[in-house]
Design an enzyme around this catalytic site. Structure first.
Site, PDB file in Angstrom:
ATOM      1  N   CYS A 285     -22.116 -50.304  -6.690  1.00  9.00           N
ATOM      2  CA  CYS A 285     -20.672 -49.588  -6.662  1.00  9.00           C
ATOM      3  C   CYS A 285     -21.088 -48.413  -6.135  1.00  9.00           C
ATOM      4  O   CYS A 285     -22.299 -47.509  -6.539  1.00  9.00           O
ATOM      5  CB  CYS A 285     -20.132 -49.378  -8.011  1.00  9.00           C
ATOM      6  SG  CYS A 285     -19.601 -50.884  -8.798  1.00  9.00           S
ATOM      7  N   SER A 286     -20.370 -47.713  -4.995  1.00 10.94           N
ATOM      8  CA  SER A 286     -20.696 -46.283  -4.407  1.00 10.94           C
ATOM      9  C   SER A 286     -20.539 -45.386  -5.536  1.00 10.94           C
ATOM     10  O   SER A 286     -19.618 -45.627  -6.512  1.00 10.94           O
ATOM     11  CB  SER A 286     -19.708 -45.973  -3.330  1.00 10.94           C
ATOM     12  OG  SER A 286     -18.428 -46.294  -3.780  1.00 10.94           O
TER      13      SER A 286
ATOM     14  N   HIS B 138     -20.168 -41.237  -2.229  1.00 13.46           N
ATOM     15  CA  HIS B 138     -18.697 -41.518  -1.470  1.00 13.46           C
ATOM     16  C   HIS B 138     -17.772 -40.358  -2.011  1.00 13.46           C
ATOM     17  O   HIS B 138     -16.952 -40.727  -2.839  1.00 13.46           O
ATOM     18  CB  HIS B 138     -18.300 -42.871  -1.756  1.00 13.46           C
ATOM     19  CG  HIS B 138     -17.265 -43.155  -0.737  1.00 13.46           C
ATOM     20  ND1 HIS B 138     -16.777 -42.706   0.206  1.00 13.46           N
ATOM     21  CD2 HIS B 138     -16.304 -44.323  -1.271  1.00 13.46           C
ATOM     22  CE1 HIS B 138     -15.681 -43.099   0.388  1.00 13.46           C
ATOM     23  NE2 HIS B 138     -15.431 -44.029  -0.260  1.00 13.46           N
TER      24      HIS B 138
ATOM     25  N   CYS C  63      -9.757 -43.920   2.221  1.00 21.96           N
ATOM     26  CA  CYS C  63     -11.551 -43.427   2.563  1.00 21.96           C
ATOM     27  C   CYS C  63     -11.612 -43.300   3.850  1.00 21.96           C
ATOM     28  O   CYS C  63     -12.670 -42.994   4.129  1.00 21.96           O
ATOM     29  CB  CYS C  63     -12.052 -44.754   1.829  1.00 21.96           C
ATOM     30  SG  CYS C  63     -11.956 -44.904   0.060  1.00 21.96           S
TER      31      CYS C  63
HETATM   32  C1  LIG Z   1     -19.254 -48.028 -11.137  1.00 24.46           C
HETATM   33  C2  LIG Z   1     -18.549 -46.826 -11.608  1.00 24.46           C
HETATM   34  C3  LIG Z   1     -17.390 -47.222 -12.621  1.00 24.46           C
HETATM   35  C4  LIG Z   1     -19.659 -46.119 -12.670  1.00 24.46           C
HETATM   36  O1  LIG Z   1     -18.995 -44.929 -13.044  1.00 24.46           O
HETATM   37  P1  LIG Z   1     -19.597 -44.084 -14.376  1.00 24.46           P
HETATM   38  O2  LIG Z   1     -18.756 -44.583 -15.387  1.00 24.46           O
HETATM   39  O3  LIG Z   1     -19.257 -42.622 -13.996  1.00 24.46           O
HETATM   40  O4  LIG Z   1     -21.063 -44.461 -14.424  1.00 24.46           O
HETATM   41  P2  LIG Z   1     -21.750 -44.484 -16.045  1.00 24.46           P
HETATM   42  O5  LIG Z   1     -21.515 -43.184 -16.516  1.00 24.46           O
HETATM   43  O6  LIG Z   1     -21.729 -45.628 -16.550  1.00 24.46           O
HETATM   44  O7  LIG Z   1     -23.495 -44.232 -15.266  1.00 24.46           O
HETATM   45  C5  LIG Z   1     -23.777 -43.145 -14.295  1.00 24.46           C
HETATM   46  C6  LIG Z   1     -25.235 -43.411 -14.055  1.00 24.46           C
HETATM   47  O8  LIG Z   1     -25.429 -44.884 -13.560  1.00 24.46           O
HETATM   48  C7  LIG Z   1     -26.405 -44.673 -12.636  1.00 24.46           C
HETATM   49  N1  LIG Z   1     -25.711 -44.836 -11.198  1.00 24.46           N
HETATM   50  C8  LIG Z   1     -24.196 -45.098 -11.245  1.00 24.46           C
HETATM   51  N2  LIG Z   1     -24.166 -45.592  -9.824  1.00 24.46           N
HETATM   52  C9  LIG Z   1     -25.172 -45.414  -9.239  1.00 24.46           C
HETATM   53  C10 LIG Z   1     -25.459 -45.531  -7.858  1.00 24.46           C
HETATM   54  N3  LIG Z   1     -24.579 -46.138  -6.848  1.00 24.46           N
HETATM   55  N4  LIG Z   1     -26.872 -45.476  -7.454  1.00 24.46           N
HETATM   56  C11 LIG Z   1     -27.849 -44.967  -8.219  1.00 24.46           C
HETATM   57  N5  LIG Z   1     -27.360 -44.684  -9.683  1.00 24.46           N
HETATM   58  C12 LIG Z   1     -26.274 -44.898 -10.097  1.00 24.46           C
HETATM   59  C13 LIG Z   1     -26.946 -43.147 -12.538  1.00 24.46           C
HETATM   60  O9  LIG Z   1     -28.096 -43.004 -13.352  1.00 24.46           O
HETATM   61  C14 LIG Z   1     -25.810 -42.472 -13.147  1.00 24.46           C
HETATM   62  O10 LIG Z   1     -26.061 -41.262 -13.763  1.00 24.46           O
HETATM   63  P3  LIG Z   1     -25.652 -39.913 -13.274  1.00 24.46           P
HETATM   64  O11 LIG Z   1     -24.377 -39.779 -12.951  1.00 24.46           O
HETATM   65  O12 LIG Z   1     -26.120 -38.793 -14.341  1.00 24.46           O
HETATM   66  O13 LIG Z   1     -26.676 -39.740 -12.178  1.00 24.46           O
HETATM   67  C15 LIG Z   1     -18.007 -45.831 -10.640  1.00 24.46           C
HETATM   68  O14 LIG Z   1     -19.258 -45.376 -10.147  1.00 24.46           O
HETATM   69  C16 LIG Z   1     -17.328 -46.297  -9.503  1.00 24.46           C
HETATM   70  O15 LIG Z   1     -16.105 -46.734  -9.881  1.00 24.46           O
HETATM   71  N6  LIG Z   1     -17.817 -46.547  -8.213  1.00 24.46           N
HETATM   72  C17 LIG Z   1     -16.846 -46.791  -7.167  1.00 24.46           C
HETATM   73  C18 LIG Z   1     -16.024 -45.571  -6.841  1.00 24.46           C
HETATM   74  C19 LIG Z   1     -14.813 -46.244  -5.681  1.00 24.46           C
HETATM   75  O16 LIG Z   1     -14.239 -46.931  -5.944  1.00 24.46           O
HETATM   76  N7  LIG Z   1     -14.834 -45.409  -4.530  1.00 24.46           N
HETATM   77  C20 LIG Z   1     -13.827 -45.736  -3.555  1.00 24.46           C
HETATM   78  C21 LIG Z   1     -14.509 -46.968  -2.814  1.00 24.46           C
HETATM   79  S1  LIG Z   1     -13.598 -47.511  -1.470  1.00 24.46           S
END
Ligand SMILES: CC(C)(COP(=O)(O)OP(=O)(O)OC[C@H]1O[C@@H](n2cnc3c(N)ncnc32)[C@H](O)[C@@H]1OP(=O)(O)O)[C@@H](O)C(=O)NCCC(=O)NCCS
Ligand SMILES: [Zn+2]
Lengths: 144, 381
Positions: free
Chosen positions: B201-202, B329, B81
């Site tokens: 979570c980002s 992110h 990152c």
């Molecule tokens: C948490 C996580 C697993 C959710 O992912 P996902 O399965 O794609 O999410 P879902 O399908 O359950 O939900 C998505 C919805 O939740 C909401 N949402 C999810 N994260 C959000 C955030 N940070 N802020 C606002 N809304 C958010 C939105 O409504 C989104 O809908 P959209 O994509 O149509 O805008 C994923 O975002 C994640 O792993 N994040 C961390 C990434 C990471 O590790 N980066 C490196 C870090 S060093």
């Protein structure tokens, strides 16, 4: 080097799980004879003091304390949730991650610094060749 | 050694662009940054490109194929990152060394949805859910619980970080989301790994950001000083040995080492910093980094968020862009997007989210592995 397993018995889930034929399973670490740093698993060099010829294999303790944890509610596909992912400081050195079992996966019920013990059991998964694996787990020491 | 200046910078709006390619997004950001400086690719002597997920694909060269093949050296960087910040720092290093006077730095990433990684293995059995968890949310949740264990930081305090950063993003048109997200919504969202809910979570997005940087001589020669921003410090560390580090990635120690070097190089302290873009990959991380960066005393991160000091209008606003939690992110782009954000405030061009009177700003990123990169930027009088 890890020996290629030829036995038909269960395999260790990671190389530092040792399954002696005539003794209890244990976790193997390496200890730096120069500075005392303890590592989980095999290594040649000490990343703390940089000594290059001071590593000796040691049996890691079967007891320790919960340093930190999380309750995992979403994981990779095929992983049963919730479960407790625990980071444990073993008595005498070595920090290791594993599932904390036999406790409710509820942050209200789990205390950091609680004593835990290391137990060995079937990992509950088989590889593509059908081999079974032995893993380590942690459980609350009070339940002993 | 010459001072180094940012003379042009921009980013594309972060979002989901499945019909665009990585080179196209990177090229778009590059052209925007060049236009911001009033320059063209012909003026660039070297190109530092940050991209993580396609790091074997000479993305930098493919960007030049989109925007102009001048034959300049291209360095492709991948550093978790910290990828974008690493590319920026490579450019800075080359100018510092006197090798070039004007270089282009781009960070770009295209992401999927869901958890990063898969937990699949080539040999043996997957260990996820047996030997604990190795998802990114888990790591940062375990670190949050370490903070809770040491200082009593609460789920609610961690959640407030997300409320704040989502609030900030409402004023940032380039953010993925611009939605007010109240505390109860954050806390009642799907729990991913306690204490990080989904909204803590980002968000995985596609994005690209770029910066044109120059030596002092060149900035003066081209008459670009009026909108230039000085790079007061560029520092980078990897993770030194700490007892837990090999099992529980230690982003604290490498950040502390890095910021100490950055403050020393810049000749400033945390009290001089007017705004910070720090690595809020998870809400728990932001609280840890308040302390790591010296924005508050050890153990006071929870109180700092409670106090409102890191909110826009507070003593030291943190992540006024919306942060990784709401702006998004895109791994390789994040480091340079931070440079864009700080530069925009120091230029006084941040519009509705402008931090008034900002003179010194700081960017911080950490990557798993570990890499930490910090830049301190200063308004030119
Ligand atoms: C948490 C996580 C697993 C959710 O992912 P996902 O399965 O794609 O999410 P879902 O399908 O359950 O939900 C998505 C919805 O939740 C909401 N949402 C999810 N994260 C959000 C955030 N940070 N802020 C606002 N809304 C958010 C939105 O409504 C989104 O809908 P959209 O994509 O149509 O805008 C994923 O975002 C994640 O792993 N994040 C961390 C990434 C990471 O590790 N980066 C490196 C870090 S060093
Ligand atoms: Zn040693």
């Amino acid at each position: 080097m890890t020996e290629q397993a030829v036995s038909t018995g269960p395999l260790p889930i990671v190389p530092f799980v040792k399954l002696p034929e005539d003794a209890e399973p244990y976790l193997e670490g390496y200890k730096c004879q120069a500075c005392g740093a303890v590592y989980v698993g095999e290594r040649n060099t000490c990343s703390k003091c940089f000594a290059t010829d001071k590593m000796e294999a040691v049996k890691l303790a079967g007891t320790g304390r919960l340093y930190t944890y999380t309750v995992v509610y979403r994981s990779f596909p095929g992983t049963k949730v919730p479960f407790v992912s625990a980071v444990v400081d073993l008595d005498g050195g070595g920090t290791i991650k594993g599932n904390l079992i036999n406790i409710e996966p509820d942050p209200e019920k789990i205390n950091t610094d609680m004593p835990v013990k290391v137990v060995f059991a079937d990992a509950g998964r088989q590889d593509k060749q059908g081999n079974s694996y032995i893993s380590y787990f942690f459980e609350p020491a009070e339940s002993a | 050694m010459s001072d180094v200046y940012v003379v042009g910078t921009d980013m594309i709006k972060f979002g989901r662009f499945p019909d665009r390619t990585v080179p196209k997004m990177g090229g778009e950001a590059a052209l925007m940054a060049l236009a911001d400086a009033g320059l063209s690719i012909k003026d660039m002597q070297a190109f530092y490109c940050g991209n993580l997920m396609q790091s074997g694909n000479t993305i930098g060269q493919k960007i030049l194929a989109e925007i102009g093949q001048t034959g300049i050296p291209v360095v492709n960087c991948a550093n978790a990152c910290a990828t974008g910040a690493t590319a920026f720092r490579e450019g800075w290093t080359a100018i510092k060394a006197g090798l070039y006077d004007a270089v282009l730095c781009v960070g770009v990433e295209q992401m999927g949805r869901g958890l990063l990684g898969s937990g699949d293995v080539q040999e043996g059995i997957p260990t996820e859910g047996i030997l604990g968890s190795n998802t990114m949310p888990t790591m940062f949740s375990e670190l949050g619980m370490e903070h809770q264990r040491k200082y009593g930081t609460t789920f609610e305090q961690f959640a407030k970080v997300s409320v704040k950063n989502h609030h900030h993003s409402v004023a940032n048109p380039k953010s993925m989301y611009q939605i007010e997200t109240p505390l109860d919504v954050v806390m009642n969202a799907e729990m991913i790994s306690y204490p990080n809910t989904k909204l803590m979570c980002s968000v995985n997005v596609d994005g690209a950001a770029a910066a044109v940087i120059m030596s002092e001589k060149k900035v003066k020669e081209l008459g670009l000083m009026s909108r230039a921003v000085r790079v007061k410090a560029s520092a980078m560390t990897s993770d030194p040995y700490t007892p837990h580090n090999l099992t529980l990635p230690d982003f604290n120690t490498c950040t502390r080492m890095c910021v100490e070097q950055a403050y020393e190089m810049a000749g400033v302290g945390p009290e001089d910093v007017n705004l910070v873009e720090l690595h809020d990959c998870f809400a728990t991380a932001e609280i840890m980094h308040y302390e790591n960066l010296g924005l508050c005393d050890e153990g006071m991160g929870g109180q700092l968020i409670d106090s409102g000091a890191t909110q826009h209008g507070g003593r030291v606003p943190v992540n006024v862009s919306g942060g990784l939690l709401s702006k998004g992110h895109p791994l390789g782009a994040t480091g340079i997007a931070g440079i864009y954000e700080i530069t925009t405030h120091l230029r006084g061009e941040a519009g509705a989210r402008q931090v008034e009177g900002a003179k010194i700003g700081m960017t911080h990123v950490v990557g798993l592995g570990n890499a930490c990169a910090i830049h301190i930027l200063e308004k030119v009088s």
